[in-house]
Design an enzyme around this catalytic site. Structure first.
Site, PDB file in Angstrom:
ATOM      1  CB  CYS A   1      -9.977  -2.905   1.983  1.00 54.26           C
ATOM      2  SG  CYS A   1      -8.840  -3.896   2.963  1.00 54.26           S
TER       3      CYS A   1
ATOM      4  CG  MET B   1      -4.889  -2.954  -2.275  1.00 53.77           C
ATOM      5  SD  MET B   1      -4.481  -3.566  -0.633  1.00 53.77           S
ATOM      6  CE  MET B   1      -5.902  -2.982   0.294  1.00 53.77           C
ATOM      7  CB  ALA B   2      -2.646  -0.837  -7.406  1.00 54.47           C
TER       8      ALA B   2
END
Length: 431
Positions: free
Chosen positions: A50, A192-193
């Site tokens: 990210c 990431m989730a």
């Protein structure tokens, strides 16, 4: 062959530029293969997170490789030349090794010391292994980087700063995160989730207050099976969004998922915290102007990361990285030297054998004892000539890098400097 990295991160570029350079999994795989087709490149690994995109290659020639790798990354981003050159960075050889080790240890992260990057480096290596774009050189480099990252977290308290960017986002969102009865919606079902859901559960949030939405319902349901949370179909997400207090978005989409109108309808003037961990951004940044809406995105997290105080733990990790860089480079240099040393000894052995054969032919009347004495003497002379340089070459690996040719010869063969000076003086006088 040397390691080279071409990259762009939150330290070199603003978020809106990083958005253009960001890679999803398929794009990262495609780019790694394109890079491998470039001249002078034999291995490639792509790290895409990210807040960074970095291409690591094992290259035969620096200039040719950096030109091709930079061109491919620039073409992907669509940035004009000036913008690209302004924000890209290049590290080569020792600097590239030091950079990767620092990245794996969390020293180059948006949230200093965060441990999530360690998993992302591991995923990049595994992806390269699966795609067969990595060879022995980069594999050894990345394996060492992973060990250094683990060592930093095991030997210091660096985790106290920020275990992950998810933790930092939740902390920045304020008291609503820990309030009783807060409802959470996690948009996305990737790494990431999964980290977001795990972090919420570890913070004591009841699974029945966590909803997961993803375009592919099966992937969302996998988190249900793992953590006991609930899943909602993507088409019905707006209904759940209207009942959500905290939205954590990390979908991996290529454009905005939650625009201003959508958030305005969902919040309807009530308090709502939004955490956008995606790159490109999932949430329209203008929603922070809406009444009651608090947006924490990568821009906010980068600003918070800049204000983090450097603790003694950070200094310890940096010392670990510096020590490991020296050790790795010394081992790499030794691995290059060893074949040369073996070849040198083999050559000496062949010379001795050839001379013995010549002596046996020219002096056929030598007794067995005499021939054995000659053989022993030749081997002794060869060993004495070879011993000094083979020992000194190992010592020189960590020594001076600016030796002249004459100095290197004198050092390798342990020549007495007064003898060298005397020979030089005599030569000067005779001329």
């Amino acid at each position: 062959m040397s390691v080279l990295v071409v990259g762009m991160s939150h330290r070199s570029a603003p978020i809106d530029v990083l958005e253009q350079v960001s890679l999803d999994t398929d794009a990262a795989v495609k780019l790694s293969h394109l890079v491998l087709e470039a001249p002078f490149v034999s291995e490639s690994v792509v790290i895409s997170t990210c807040n960074r995109v970095e291409i690591y290659v094992e290259a035969e020639r620096f200039h040719g490789a950096v030109e091709e790798v930079s061109r491919l990354l620039a073409e992907h981003s669509g940035l004009d030349r000036d913008d690209f050159v302004r924000h890209v960075y290049v590290h080569f050889d020792e600097a590239a090794v030091a950079h990767l080790f620092g990245v794996a240890a969390g020293m180059d992260s948006m949230i200093l010391g965060e441990s999530q990057i360690l998993g992302q480096v591991r995923e990049a290596l595994h992806g390269a292994q699966a795609e067969q774009t990595v060879g022995s050189a980069l594999n050894a480099l990345f394996q060492q980087a992973l060990r250094i990252g683990k060592r930093g977290h095991a030997e210091t308290g660096i985790d106290r700063l920020a275990p992950s960017i998810v933790t930092a986002g939740l902390d920045a969102a304020g008291d609503v995160v820990d309030a009783e009865g807060t409802r959470f919606l996690v948009a996305g079902a990737g790494t990431m989730a999964s980290l977001a859901v795990r972090t919420l559960v570890n913070r004591g949030v009841a699974p029945n207050r966590i909803m997961v939405a993803n375009r592919t319902f099966q992937r969302a349901y996998a988190l249900v099976a793992t953590f006991g949370v609930s899943a909602v179909r993507w088409e019905a997400m707006d209904v759940e969004l209207s009942a959500t207090d905290v939205l954590i978005s990390c979908t991996g989409a290529t454009g905005v998922v939650f625009d201003r109108d959508r958030i305005a309808a969902a919040s309807a003037g009530r308090a709502m915290a939004l955490i956008d961990l995606a790159l490109p951004r999932d949430i329209d940044p203008t929603v922070r102007d809406l009444d009651g809406v608090d947006l924490v995105d990568l821009v906010v997290l980068a600003r918070l990361g800049e204000n983090t105080e450097l603790a003694g733990d950070v200094q310890q990790v940096r010392a670990i990285v510096e020590d490991e860089v020296r050790t790795f480079l010394a081992a790499k240099a030794a691995s290059h030297i060893t074949p040369t040393v073996v070849a040198l000894r083999t050559m000496a052995t062949d010379v001795v054998a050839a001379e013995l054969a010549r002596i046996e032919t020219r002096l056929p009347d030598l007794t067995a004892d005499e021939l054995a004495a000659v053989r022993k003497a030749l081997h002794r002379v060869a060993e004495k000539l070879i011993h000094a340089p083979t020992v000194r070459v190992q010592q020189l690996i960590d020594g001076r890098a600016d030796l002249t040719y004459a100095e290197a010869l004198a050092d390798l063969f342990a020549l007495d400097q007064s003898t060298v000076d005397a020979v030089t003086q005599v030569k000067g006088e005779s001329s």
